[in-house]
Design a protein around this motif. Structure first.
Motif, PDB file in Angstrom:
ATOM      1  N   UNK A 131       5.151  11.772 -14.619  1.00 16.94           N
ATOM      2  CA  UNK A 131       5.017  12.620 -15.808  1.00 16.94           C
ATOM      3  C   UNK A 131       6.377  12.787 -16.480  1.00 16.94           C
ATOM      4  N   UNK A 132       7.430  12.971 -15.679  1.00 14.10           N
ATOM      5  CA  UNK A 132       8.778  13.094 -16.240  1.00 14.10           C
ATOM      6  C   UNK A 132       9.167  11.811 -16.977  1.00 14.10           C
ATOM      7  N   UNK A 133       8.793  10.673 -16.423  1.00 11.51           N
ATOM      8  CA  UNK A 133       9.089   9.388 -17.071  1.00 11.51           C
ATOM      9  C   UNK A 133       8.329   9.273 -18.396  1.00 11.51           C
ATOM     10  N   UNK A 134       7.050   9.705 -18.418  1.00 16.05           N
ATOM     11  CA  UNK A 134       6.264   9.681 -19.649  1.00 16.05           C
ATOM     12  C   UNK A 134       6.898  10.598 -20.692  1.00 16.05           C
ATOM     13  N   UNK A 135       7.334  11.773 -20.246  1.00 15.39           N
ATOM     14  CA  UNK A 135       7.965  12.727 -21.156  1.00 15.39           C
ATOM     15  C   UNK A 135       9.242  12.130 -21.749  1.00 15.39           C
ATOM     16  N   UNK A 136      10.018  11.467 -20.917  1.00 15.22           N
ATOM     17  CA  UNK A 136      11.251  10.836 -21.389  1.00 15.22           C
ATOM     18  C   UNK A 136      10.926   9.744 -22.409  1.00 15.22           C
TER      19      UNK A 136
END
Length: 100
Positions: free
Chosen positions: A87-92
């Protein structure tokens, strides 16, 4: 939201979510569409009902009956087997794509 819109969203999500998450989203979107079709209109809350609900919420918070957003998301991620790093990667990715 129309059934056609929900079906279009379902098709879009099909390519972006894992099969297990997609199945869950699909089931809930279809159930939502069925409910929308069967419930033509809902009676809006009165001012008194809204004030009563707000007061009940304040009482629950004062008694400590609440959870933080971090706790909520952790529970959701655990329940739906979502990797928080993903999810953090998607947000980035999303943030970077909006900058350009």
């Amino acid at each position: 939201m129309s059934t056609a819109t929900l079906r279009g969203l379902l098709e879009y999500l099909y390519g972006t979510l894992s099969p297990s998450n997609m199945r869950w989203v699909g089931e809930h979107l279809i159930e939502y569409a069925k409910r929308e079709e069967s419930e033509e209109s809902l009676r809006p809350y009165t001012k008194e009902e809204l004030l009563e609900r707000a007061e009940e919420g304040r009482k629950q918070i004062a008694m400590g009956n609440y959870c933080t957003s971090e706790e909520l998301f952790k529970d959701l991620f655990d329940e739906f087997e979502i990797d928080s790093d993903k999810v953090k990667a998607w947000d980035k990715e999303l943030t970077e794509s909006q900058i350009q």
